[in-house]
Enzyme design. Sequence first.
Site, PDB file in Angstrom:
ATOM      1  CB  CYS A 174      -7.445  -1.601   5.888  1.00 36.79           C
ATOM      2  SG  CYS A 174      -6.741  -1.691   4.217  1.00 36.79           S
ATOM      3  CB  CYS A 178      -0.932  -0.003   1.211  1.00 37.79           C
ATOM      4  SG  CYS A 178      -2.117   1.367   1.218  1.00 37.79           S
TER       5      CYS A 178
END
Length: 295
Positions: free
Chosen positions: A212, A116
């Site tokens: 997440c 990410c």
Amino acid sequence: MSPPAMKKAIIAMSGGVDSSVAAWLMKERGWDCIGVTMKLFGTDDLAPSDGLAPSGGRASRSCCSLRDVRDARNVASRIGMAHYVLNFSSEFKEEVIGRFIRAYENGLTPNPCIDCNRYIKFESLLRRARQLDFDYVVTGHYARIEKDGDRFLLKKALDEKKDQSYFLYCLTQEQLAHTLFPLGELTKDDVRNIAGEQGFGNAGKQDSQDICFVPGGDYPAFIQNYTGRTAEKGPFVDSAGRVLGEHRGIIAYTIGQRRGLDLPGLPSDGNPEMFEPVYVKEIHPAANTVVVGPD
């Protein structure tokens, strides 16, 4: 003579206390800033059991929820800063979720937070910032950037308990040149104290703990739901190839894993009635086998 132009920065605001204080610090230093919360995935990308824990449950400690957007927007409004939501879900789906799944299906252990940072925060977001004529991307990571001659050095945060430089090792010189980490010189207690003094509603908010997009932490369930493919069971074997039991599919295991194997262990050489605990030593996707062994 016109006054010098203010330096401009996009603040990546997750809704947590760290990025909120990073935004406040930049405003206090006189920067022209906007806050940005990145939309990374939708509810269709989550397994049915993921993200549905009641308030206070495990899933409430993940990030990227509607509550997080609200918290980020409230902080931005409080410090007089515009706030926007930018959609990076397509990039995230391919570069983070896709890599995560492919790694597990090939017997590897991914770190989606590193991906990410590499492909979303410091590539896609930085590219968008430059397109909008902003000089820097600012995040709430605990790390430091120092310039040494013509090079930029990524260094650990002063608070070694919170240091996140490991997750940022992939940053290029170009990315480091246009990135700022305002929290690198602070401790977590410092950050929470600042948030409390400024009246931020997220001053006591817990740090996100789970990945997440898998807030419940059940990776095999997420992968099977996302891909529509049922993991194929196969044999647990020892280093000699002897079958010891049946595994649930290689996506459920990682090198070094000890828990959740549902194996009695290996007979002890000194006492055949005793069993030595085992851990995952190798994963062979082509043969669909998981090799286990004792310490």
